[in-house]
Design an enzyme around this catalytic site. Structure first.
Site, PDB file in Angstrom:
ATOM      1  N   HIS A 111      -2.974   3.485  -4.424  1.00  0.00           N
ATOM      2  CA  HIS A 111      -1.793   3.470  -5.287  1.00  0.00           C
ATOM      3  C   HIS A 111      -0.652   4.266  -4.657  1.00  0.00           C
ATOM      4  O   HIS A 111       0.502   3.852  -4.691  1.00  0.00           O
ATOM      5  CB  HIS A 111      -2.179   4.036  -6.654  1.00  0.00           C
ATOM      6  CG  HIS A 111      -1.114   3.924  -7.697  1.00  0.00           C
ATOM      7  ND1 HIS A 111      -1.150   4.675  -8.838  1.00  0.00           N
ATOM      8  CD2 HIS A 111       0.006   3.163  -7.785  1.00  0.00           C
ATOM      9  CE1 HIS A 111      -0.098   4.371  -9.591  1.00  0.00           C
ATOM     10  NE2 HIS A 111       0.615   3.462  -8.974  1.00  0.00           N
ATOM     11  N   LYS A 131       3.105   9.250  -6.209  1.00  0.00           N
ATOM     12  CA  LYS A 131       1.793   9.384  -6.859  1.00  0.00           C
ATOM     13  C   LYS A 131       0.780  10.007  -5.901  1.00  0.00           C
ATOM     14  O   LYS A 131       0.801   9.747  -4.701  1.00  0.00           O
ATOM     15  CB  LYS A 131       1.250   8.003  -7.263  1.00  0.00           C
ATOM     16  CG  LYS A 131       2.158   7.209  -8.172  1.00  0.00           C
ATOM     17  CD  LYS A 131       1.994   7.631  -9.589  1.00  0.00           C
ATOM     18  CE  LYS A 131       2.807   6.734 -10.510  1.00  0.00           C
ATOM     19  NZ  LYS A 131       2.762   7.204 -11.866  1.00  0.00           N
ATOM     20  N   CYS A 181      -2.480   9.567  -6.797  1.00  0.00           N
ATOM     21  CA  CYS A 181      -3.530   8.589  -7.050  1.00  0.00           C
ATOM     22  C   CYS A 181      -3.693   7.655  -5.847  1.00  0.00           C
ATOM     23  O   CYS A 181      -2.703   7.158  -5.337  1.00  0.00           O
ATOM     24  CB  CYS A 181      -3.139   7.799  -8.306  1.00  0.00           C
ATOM     25  SG  CYS A 181      -4.173   6.390  -8.684  1.00  0.00           S
ATOM     26  N   TYR A 236      -6.151  -2.079 -15.587  1.00  0.00           N
ATOM     27  CA  TYR A 236      -6.959  -2.310 -14.393  1.00  0.00           C
ATOM     28  C   TYR A 236      -7.875  -3.506 -14.573  1.00  0.00           C
ATOM     29  O   TYR A 236      -8.315  -3.805 -15.681  1.00  0.00           O
ATOM     30  CB  TYR A 236      -7.818  -1.075 -14.072  1.00  0.00           C
ATOM     31  CG  TYR A 236      -7.043   0.203 -13.952  1.00  0.00           C
ATOM     32  CD1 TYR A 236      -6.125   0.382 -12.925  1.00  0.00           C
ATOM     33  CD2 TYR A 236      -7.214   1.227 -14.866  1.00  0.00           C
ATOM     34  CE1 TYR A 236      -5.414   1.571 -12.815  1.00  0.00           C
ATOM     35  CE2 TYR A 236      -6.507   2.411 -14.765  1.00  0.00           C
ATOM     36  CZ  TYR A 236      -5.607   2.574 -13.739  1.00  0.00           C
ATOM     37  OH  TYR A 236      -4.890   3.742 -13.632  1.00  0.00           O
ATOM     38  N   HIS A 255      -7.143   3.023  -7.501  1.00  0.00           N
ATOM     39  CA  HIS A 255      -6.613   4.071  -8.363  1.00  0.00           C
ATOM     40  C   HIS A 255      -7.723   5.040  -8.747  1.00  0.00           C
ATOM     41  O   HIS A 255      -8.909   4.738  -8.596  1.00  0.00           O
ATOM     42  CB  HIS A 255      -6.091   3.466  -9.679  1.00  0.00           C
ATOM     43  CG  HIS A 255      -5.015   2.463  -9.515  1.00  0.00           C
ATOM     44  ND1 HIS A 255      -3.688   2.780  -9.605  1.00  0.00           N
ATOM     45  CD2 HIS A 255      -5.063   1.130  -9.280  1.00  0.00           C
ATOM     46  CE1 HIS A 255      -2.954   1.691  -9.437  1.00  0.00           C
ATOM     47  NE2 HIS A 255      -3.777   0.669  -9.237  1.00  0.00           N
TER      48      HIS A 255
END
Length: 139
Positions: free
Chosen positions: A116, A123, A125, A40, A11
């Site tokens: 991700h 996303k 990310c 995380y 990420h």
């Protein structure tokens, strides 16, 4: 460790390039969103420092549908100065990510590595092509 870990998910923090956020900042953001703690397991700071977040024996809160079986790694950055997705990893972050992935692959043989955005298609990310990055780094 009681949970079965099969994935590493990379990420970004969605911080503008150069902003020196830390795991404590992310923990605060996540708590503001209603989480108990940082989602995380690891955070990689701009200088390459690897901060531990959520313990590995606890499921993360970083990728819907994959939290129970994954390790979440977040590098600080991911946005340009206008807020657009960009790979902003510093050389130090890059080296730290390589080292961390090598260590985790030794600890969890056969583990698969994803961005991700490969698991949550809406996303941007982590704001870089993880498949290409992995190939360029010998994974």
């Amino acid at each position: 460790m009681k949970r079965t870990i099969t994935k590493i998910i990379i990420h970004c923090s969605a911080s503008p390039e150069g902003r020196d956020d830390r795991a404590a900042d992310i923990a605060r953001w996540h708590k503001q969103k209603g989480l108990k703690s940082i989602g995380y397991h690891y955070v990689i700071d701009l200088d390459g420092t690897i901060e531990e977040g959520r313990p590995l024996d606890k499921a993360g809160a970083h990728c819907e549908g994959a939290n129970n079986c994954s390790i979440g790694i977040c590098y600080i950055g991911g946005l340009d100065s206008n807020g657009n997705p960009k790979n902003t990893m510093t050389p130090e972050q890059n080296d730290a990510l390589v080292m961390l992935l090598m260590t985790l692959r030794t600890q969890f043989p056969g583990i698969k590595i994803y961005g991700h955005n490969e698991l949550n298609l809406n996303k941007a990310c982590p704001c870089f092509d993880v498949r290409k990055w992995l190939a360029n780094h010998g994974f």
